[in-house]
Motif scaffolding. Structure first.
Motif, mmCIF file in Angstrom:
data_model
loop_
_atom_site.group_PDB
_atom_site.id
_atom_site.type_symbol
_atom_site.label_atom_id
_atom_site.label_comp_id
_atom_site.label_asym_id
_atom_site.label_seq_id
_atom_site.Cartn_x
_atom_site.Cartn_y
_atom_site.Cartn_z
ATOM 1 N N VAL A 271 7.453 10.654 -9.564
ATOM 2 C CA VAL A 271 6.678 9.900 -8.594
ATOM 3 C C VAL A 271 7.239 8.482 -8.418
ATOM 4 O O VAL A 271 7.354 7.998 -7.295
ATOM 5 N N ASP A 272 7.598 7.828 -9.515
ATOM 6 C CA ASP A 272 8.134 6.470 -9.411
ATOM 7 C C ASP A 272 9.422 6.428 -8.589
ATOM 8 O O ASP A 272 9.655 5.467 -7.848
ATOM 9 N N ASP A 273 10.254 7.470 -8.699
ATOM 10 C CA ASP A 273 11.482 7.533 -7.906
ATOM 11 C C ASP A 273 11.171 7.706 -6.421
ATOM 12 O O ASP A 273 11.843 7.117 -5.570
ATOM 13 N N LEU A 274 10.157 8.504 -6.105
ATOM 14 C CA LEU A 274 9.747 8.689 -4.710
ATOM 15 C C LEU A 274 9.231 7.375 -4.122
ATOM 16 O O LEU A 274 9.578 7.001 -3.002
ATOM 17 N N ILE A 275 8.394 6.690 -4.891
ATOM 18 C CA ILE A 275 7.846 5.423 -4.423
ATOM 19 C C ILE A 275 8.970 4.404 -4.226
ATOM 20 O O ILE A 275 8.988 3.676 -3.220
ATOM 21 N N SER A 276 9.925 4.364 -5.132
ATOM 22 C CA SER A 276 11.072 3.450 -4.997
ATOM 23 C C SER A 276 11.890 3.763 -3.754
ATOM 24 O O SER A 276 12.334 2.851 -3.048
ATOM 25 N N ALA A 277 12.087 5.045 -3.462
ATOM 26 C CA ALA A 277 12.845 5.434 -2.266
ATOM 27 C C ALA A 277 12.102 5.011 -0.996
ATOM 28 O O ALA A 277 12.715 4.516 -0.044
ATOM 29 N N ALA A 278 10.784 5.194 -0.977
ATOM 30 C CA ALA A 278 9.987 4.779 0.179
ATOM 31 C C ALA A 278 10.004 3.254 0.311
ATOM 32 O O ALA A 278 10.095 2.715 1.420
ATOM 33 N N ASP A 279 9.935 2.548 -0.819
ATOM 34 C CA ASP A 279 9.984 1.089 -0.831
ATOM 35 C C ASP A 279 11.316 0.600 -0.263
ATOM 36 O O ASP A 279 11.365 -0.359 0.514
ATOM 37 N N VAL B 224 8.998 6.012 4.801
ATOM 38 C CA VAL B 224 8.424 7.321 4.479
ATOM 39 C C VAL B 224 9.466 8.209 3.816
ATOM 40 O O VAL B 224 10.610 8.285 4.271
ATOM 41 N N VAL B 225 9.057 8.873 2.742
ATOM 42 C CA VAL B 225 9.857 9.914 2.097
ATOM 43 C C VAL B 225 8.958 11.119 1.890
ATOM 44 O O VAL B 225 7.739 10.996 1.918
ATOM 45 N N ASP B 226 9.582 12.268 1.699
ATOM 46 C CA ASP B 226 8.746 13.438 1.407
ATOM 47 C C ASP B 226 9.193 14.111 0.117
ATOM 48 O O ASP B 226 10.259 13.851 -0.418
ATOM 49 N N PHE B 227 8.323 14.960 -0.383
ATOM 50 C CA PHE B 227 8.500 15.659 -1.650
ATOM 51 C C PHE B 227 8.098 17.101 -1.441
ATOM 52 O O PHE B 227 7.101 17.385 -0.777
ATOM 53 N N PHE C 174 0.840 -1.196 0.000
ATOM 54 C CA PHE C 174 0.000 0.000 0.000
ATOM 55 C C PHE C 174 0.873 1.243 0.000
ATOM 56 O O PHE C 174 2.053 1.192 0.346
ATOM 57 N N LEU C 175 0.270 2.354 -0.337
ATOM 58 C CA LEU C 175 0.935 3.648 -0.294
ATOM 59 C C LEU C 175 -0.016 4.643 0.356
ATOM 60 O O LEU C 175 -1.145 4.811 -0.098
ATOM 61 N N ILE C 176 0.442 5.282 1.435
ATOM 62 C CA ILE C 176 -0.314 6.382 2.026
ATOM 63 C C ILE C 176 0.260 7.667 1.457
ATOM 64 O O ILE C 176 1.477 7.869 1.471
#
Length: 192
Positions: free
Chosen positions: A161-169, A150-153, A108-110
């Motif tokens: 967005v894909d890079d942010l999701i990868s960093a959070a993953d 968790v990461v922030d933008f 999931f992604l919050i």
């Protein structure tokens, strides 16, 4: 008059059908959260809408620990119950302006709108407290265990967005390795 009535009825049916199709194309049927496609689209629109203003968005990547063990040992009905419980707690705990996306399976992604990592982590702690409460007060045959990252933008960064999701993953994966080292999600049966 009759023709107008028939046309009006057909327009009504058409709109209702369109709304139903739109709902099912955007919502995950098990958890009633955004599905991956709709959630990522909404996130992209959110980030683009704030392009000219200062914005802060945090993403929390979540993975349910031990779902395969629950499915293999207790059956998919219990696995589905686990997924639904995880999602319901998140939906009840996050703020109205935030949203939850089921990326697939047990991921999931919050999307926390307007807050940074520190505040996102505080909300996450409340979510974990709810899971712990269920683990200690309910007589389930499994434990709820979830890993997160968790990461922030902000719009000063021009991150995809894909890079942010990868960093959070990646952050989630490191936490998962620590948690899973000594974790068994299936509870021992008590003998009377």
């Amino acid at each position: 008059g009759i023709i107008s009535g028939i046309i009006g009825f057909l327009v009504y049916i058409n709109r209702k059908t369109y709304s139903r199709i739109k709902y099912y194309s955007e919502v995950d049927p098990l958890t009633k959260t955004f599905n991956r496609r709709a959630g990522i689209t909404k996130l992209n629109k959110l980030l683009l809408s704030y392009d000219r203003r200062q914005i802060l968005v945090s993403l929390c990547f979540i993975d349910i620990n031990g779902l395969k063990e629950v499915n293999d040992t207790l059956g998919h009905k219990m696995g589905d119950e686990l997924i639904i419980t995880v999602a319901d707690i998140i939906k009840r705990t996050i703020r109205e302006q935030d949203f939850l996306v089921r990326l697939g399976g047990d991921e999931f992604l919050i999307v926390y709108n307007g807050i940074g990592i520190d505040m996102a982590e505080k909300i996450w702690e409340r979510i974990i407290q709810e899971y712990n409460k269920i683990n200690t007060t309910e007589d389930r045959t499994y434990l709820i265990s979830v890993s997160h990252g968790v990461v922030d933008f902000d719009n000063k960064q021009k991150t995809h967005v894909d890079d942010l999701i990868s960093a959070a993953d990646e952050k989630m994966y490191h936490e998962k390795q620590i948690i899973k080292a000594n974790l068994s999600v299936i509870k021992e049966h008590k003998k009377n």
